[in-house]
Scaffold this motif. Structure first.
Motif, mmCIF file in Angstrom:
data_model
loop_
_atom_site.group_PDB
_atom_site.id
_atom_site.type_symbol
_atom_site.label_atom_id
_atom_site.label_comp_id
_atom_site.label_asym_id
_atom_site.label_seq_id
_atom_site.Cartn_x
_atom_site.Cartn_y
_atom_site.Cartn_z
ATOM 1 N N ARG A 217 0.818 -1.215 0.000
ATOM 2 C CA ARG A 217 0.000 0.000 0.000
ATOM 3 C C ARG A 217 0.854 1.268 0.000
ATOM 4 N N TYR A 234 -1.216 -4.849 2.706
ATOM 5 C CA TYR A 234 -2.454 -5.500 3.122
ATOM 6 C C TYR A 234 -2.186 -6.840 3.805
ATOM 7 N N ASP A 235 -0.924 -7.260 3.874
ATOM 8 C CA ASP A 235 -0.597 -8.473 4.645
ATOM 9 C C ASP A 235 -0.407 -8.175 6.141
ATOM 10 N N PHE A 236 -0.780 -6.965 6.566
ATOM 11 C CA PHE A 236 -0.741 -6.498 7.962
ATOM 12 C C PHE A 236 0.662 -6.129 8.444
ATOM 13 N N GLU A 254 5.105 -7.134 12.796
ATOM 14 C CA GLU A 254 3.770 -7.727 12.668
ATOM 15 C C GLU A 254 2.835 -7.273 13.781
ATOM 16 N N HIS A 256 0.460 -4.956 13.645
ATOM 17 C CA HIS A 256 -0.889 -4.580 13.224
ATOM 18 C C HIS A 256 -1.765 -5.814 13.073
ATOM 19 N N THR A 257 -3.054 -5.629 13.341
ATOM 20 C CA THR A 257 -4.007 -6.732 13.196
ATOM 21 C C THR A 257 -4.988 -6.467 12.055
ATOM 22 N N GLU A 258 -4.715 -5.438 11.273
ATOM 23 C CA GLU A 258 -5.536 -5.118 10.105
ATOM 24 C C GLU A 258 -4.615 -4.608 8.994
ATOM 25 N N PHE A 259 -5.221 -4.305 7.840
ATOM 26 C CA PHE A 259 -4.446 -3.746 6.729
ATOM 27 C C PHE A 259 -3.614 -2.555 7.195
ATOM 28 N N THR A 260 -2.334 -2.513 6.822
ATOM 29 C CA THR A 260 -1.536 -1.306 7.051
ATOM 30 C C THR A 260 -1.581 -0.476 5.770
ATOM 31 N N CYS A 261 -2.167 0.695 5.893
ATOM 32 C CA CYS A 261 -2.483 1.522 4.714
ATOM 33 C C CYS A 261 -1.507 2.662 4.503
#
Length: 273
Positions: A217, A234-236, A254, A256-261
């Protein structure tokens, strides 16, 4: 132009229609201001000549100018794009205060924040524009990355596109310029790869970095090290790379538990992301 930032670090984070301006001090990170907008905000850029001013871009096709010294806003709204404005960037070269925006309407627009309408519209992409980034070295030069699978280089003083690079066989979501080499750019794409491009020789990428497992992203070069960059996906994960090393992947974060934008690297603190 960011004199106050030597003492205070500012961070701007984008939620769904909210601009959050955070300040870092001895107590930690605290909310300085928050502003609401009636559509999603996709990108933000700080003014290079006023520490209180920033510009956001939004899903309704508009750009907003905000002043963190004021409690209400925005100061001004520019509504010219016909679709989502996914990218906005303030020029970093001295002597000009220019902003570039990139939209899903397939155009990039040039703005002077002191003027109430765009100065110029750049057409040529055949897909949505995801990223528009000024060269930190060359005045009036910016790059754009698009769903049409190309990276393009533009010169605001000349009509039409300067360089078209078919950089990936997938949508390109992000690009950035090296801070130490005016000819070097990086692209990040839906094919999970990062590629480096030397404008003097475009036959093949100067590096390819593999490791992400979903679309990349955002990618950013380090302000402190010529061969270091960071990417998020989008692999977090957030990943740190040194393209000069045989094993280029330095670290995978690692948390983040959601998409990193989005991500950016501090201009003041070498270790802060």
């Amino acid at each position: 132009g960011r004199t106050a930032c030597d003492v205070l670090f500012y961070f701007a984070g984008l939620g769904c229609g909210t601009l959050a301006v955070l300040e870092q001090n001895e107590a930690g990170i605290v909310m300085l201001r928050s502003f609401d907008w009636n559509d999603g905000l996709f990108d933000v850029t700080w003014s290079e000549n006023n520490e209180h001013v920033l510009i956001t871009s939004s899903g309704d096709g508009s750009l907003q100018i905000w002043d963190t010294a004021k409690t209400k806003g925005p100061l001004q709204v520019y509504k010219e794009h016909t679709q989502e404005v996914y990218s906005v960037d303030w020029s970093q070269t001295r002597g000009e205060q220019l902003v570039v925006s990139g939209s899903w309407d397939q155009t990039a627009k040039l703005w002077d924040p002191a003027v109430g309408k765009s100065l110029c519209t750049f057409r040529g992409h055949e897909g949505v524009i995801y990223s528009t980034i000024w060269s930190p070295h060359i005045p009036g030069c910016f790059a754009s990355a698009s769903g049409d699978q190309t990276l393009r280089i533009w010169d605001v003083k000349a009509p039409g596109v300067k360089v078209v690079i078919p950089a990936h066989e997938a949508e390109i979501l992000s690009c950035d310029w090296c801070k130490y080499d005016e000819n070097l750019l990086v692209t990040g794409a839906v094919d999970c790869s990062l590629k480096g491009w030397d404008l003097r020789n475009l036959r093949q990428p100067v590096f390819i970095l593999l490791g992400h497992t979903y679309a990349i992203r955002r990618v950013k070069f380090s302000p402190f090290h010529a061969t270091l960059l960071a990417s998020c996906s989008y692999d977090f994960t957030v990943r740190f790379w040194d393209f000069s090393k045989p094993n280029s992947l330095l670290e995978t974060v690692e948390h983040h538990t959601e998409f990193t934008c989005g991500l950016d690297l501090s201009l003041h603190n070498c270790g802060q992301v």
